[in-house]
Write a protein that holds these residues in place. Structure first.
Motif, short mmCIF file in Angstrom:
data_model
loop_
_atom_site.label_atom_id
_atom_site.label_comp_id
_atom_site.label_asym_id
_atom_site.label_seq_id
_atom_site.Cartn_x
_atom_site.Cartn_y
_atom_site.Cartn_z
N GLU A 195 -3.89 -1.79 -8.43
CA GLU A 195 -4.81 -0.78 -8.33
C GLU A 195 -4.02 0.52 -8.34
O GLU A 195 -3.56 0.92 -7.29
N LEU A 196 -4.26 1.36 -9.44
CA LEU A 196 -3.62 2.46 -9.61
C LEU A 196 -4.73 3.54 -9.43
O LEU A 196 -5.68 3.64 -10.07
N ALA A 197 -4.51 4.67 -8.55
CA ALA A 197 -5.34 6.06 -8.63
C ALA A 197 -4.87 6.74 -9.67
O ALA A 197 -3.90 6.60 -10.39
N ASN A 198 -5.68 7.87 -9.95
CA ASN A 198 -5.28 9.13 -11.09
C ASN A 198 -3.97 9.50 -10.80
O ASN A 198 -3.44 9.92 -11.86
N ARG A 256 -0.95 5.68 0.11
CA ARG A 256 -2.43 5.53 0.27
C ARG A 256 -2.78 6.34 1.45
O ARG A 256 -3.00 5.80 2.52
N ASN A 259 -7.44 -5.58 -2.96
CA ASN A 259 -6.83 -4.41 -3.48
C ASN A 259 -5.71 -4.58 -4.39
O ASN A 259 -4.75 -3.87 -4.80
N ARG A 318 0.89 -1.31 -0.16
CA ARG A 318 0.10 -0.09 -0.07
C ARG A 318 0.73 1.22 -0.18
O ARG A 318 1.57 1.69 0.91
N SER A 378 -2.34 12.56 -2.85
CA SER A 378 -1.12 11.48 -2.87
C SER A 378 -0.44 11.26 -4.37
O SER A 378 -1.21 11.06 -5.26
N ASP A 394 -1.18 -1.43 -4.20
CA ASP A 394 -2.37 -0.31 -4.20
C ASP A 394 -1.56 0.94 -4.12
O ASP A 394 -1.11 1.36 -2.86
N ASN A 398 -3.75 5.91 -3.76
CA ASN A 398 -5.06 6.01 -3.71
C ASN A 398 -5.27 7.16 -2.45
O ASN A 398 -5.50 6.59 -1.28
N GLY A 399 -5.60 8.38 -2.85
CA GLY A 399 -6.03 9.38 -1.74
C GLY A 399 -5.86 10.48 -2.31
O GLY A 399 -5.09 10.98 -3.20
#
Length: 360
Positions: A351-354, A300, A323, A297, A334, A327, A330-331
């Motif tokens: 799992e990748l956030a933007n 995150r 996840n 993580r 961040s 991961d 994710n936040g």
């Protein structure tokens, strides 16, 4: 009332007598198992039943050598403190247990002021033998209060032998560079940082700020886990714990102003539970093998930063809960980045956030 007073006094004397500070007074490269090298005139653990739990201190720039088996002695060691620009050399033939005879945790403190000492630089060099710690390790930490010296620096370097820290369960932990600079360097041999219970939470804090940001002597603490060769194992006593039911020993990198780094150039680093790259966290993989068996993580949370560079070696990011194996980012606010220019990466779910990126 008089009988009660006598009883209280006797109990107080007994309590004080059960814990004894035994300070190294020998010369550089003197032997641990020579009684005259110690302030109480006897080797730690060899004071019979009078002092069952000794506090061992090594300071004043000295460098004792431990190369003998201490496990058959009648007493126990509640803590070993290495500070004051001193070095403890652990060599082939050594066998040392750091654990109180009355239960509870034993402690290895390197440049730490937990307990009765003032921190400064301290080093443990292990080239052989066996060390077992039933309890906690603190390297480059201050606990509470204000630093009395700038940037206490603690280093544990293992080039041979086996060092095992086993947290006996409950909310216990190990700290590397919480309020100063702490390093664990594995260049041969085996280092295990683990938890014995199968149903409790333990933490390995690496470069996690515990109030040092408010101290002008060290505003940016840092911690390093480095594997050059040999084996580092962080987790659940050699078994994968599966999710929330059995948390085990998680690894947290960087909180607050602190910076946590994992660096692997050879050997094998295995993390049986979560790796939390919380903030100001870095991963540098240039060789060897890094195995994450639960979940990585990274960045995150809110406003966290993680940077990873992989130019060689093998990363195996597994997932035994949810996840995915990684991961990242994710936040809100961040940023997580992994830049791969070489080596091999295996990820079981991603799992990748933007605000997370990866190249390679």
């Amino acid at each position: 009332m008089k009988r009660l007073s006598v009883l209280v006094v006797l109990l107080s004397i007994s309590a004080v007598a059960s814990a004894q500070v035994n300070d190294w007074v020998g010369a550089d490269d003197g032997l641990w198992n020579v009684a005259s090298n110690w302030s109480v005139g006897s080797v730690p653990q060899d004071t019979g039943t009078t002092y069952t739990n000794e506090i061992v201190t090594i300071q004043n720039g000295t460098s004792p050598i431990l190369n003998s088996d201490q496990t058959g002695l009648p007493g126990g060691i509640s803590s070993v403190h290495v500070y004051g620009d001193s070095t403890l050399k652990i060599q082939a033939g050594a066998n040392l247990n750091i654990a109180p005879t009355t239960g509870g945790n034993g402690y290895l403190y390197i440049a730490s002021n937990y307990g009765p000492v003032t921190p400064s630089s301290g080093t443990v060099l292990m080239s052989g033998g066996t060390v077992a710690i039933t309890g906690n390790i603190q390297i480059g930490t201050i606990g509470s209060g204000t630093l009395t010296v700038p940037n206490p620096t603690g280093t544990l370097t293992v080039t041979g032998g086996s060092l095992t820290q086993t947290a006996p369960g409950g909310y216990t932990y190990a700290e590397i560079g919480s309020d100063g600079t702490g390093s664990v360097i594995v260049d041969g041999g085996i280092v295990k940082i683990q938890e014995a219970s199968t149903a409790s939470t333990c933490h390995l804090y690496v470069g996690c700020d515990v109030g040092a940001a408010d101290d002008p002597n060290n505003p940016t603490p840092s911690g390093l886990l480095q594997v050059i060769s040999g084996q580092l194992n962080v987790g659940m006593n050699g078994t994968v714990s599966r999710g929330f039911l059995n948390w085990g020993m998680t690894c947290e990198l960087g909180t607050g102003a602190g910076k946590g780094i994992i660096k692997v150039s050879g050997g094998t680093a295995t993390f049986e539970q979560y790796i939390y790259g919380i903030n100001n966290a870095e991963l540098l993989l240039t060789g060897g093998t890094l195995i994450s068996q639960e979940n990585m993580r990274l960045a995150r949370g809110t406003g966290y930063i993680f940077n990873g560079t992989i130019s060689g070696g093998y990363l195996d990011a597994q997932c035994n809960w949810y996840n995915g194996g990684i991961d990242m980012g994710n936040g809100a606010g961040s940023v997580g980045t992994i830049d791969q220019t070489g080596g091999v990466v295996h990820v079981q779910g991603l799992e990748l956030a933007n605000n997370a990126t990866g190249t390679g």
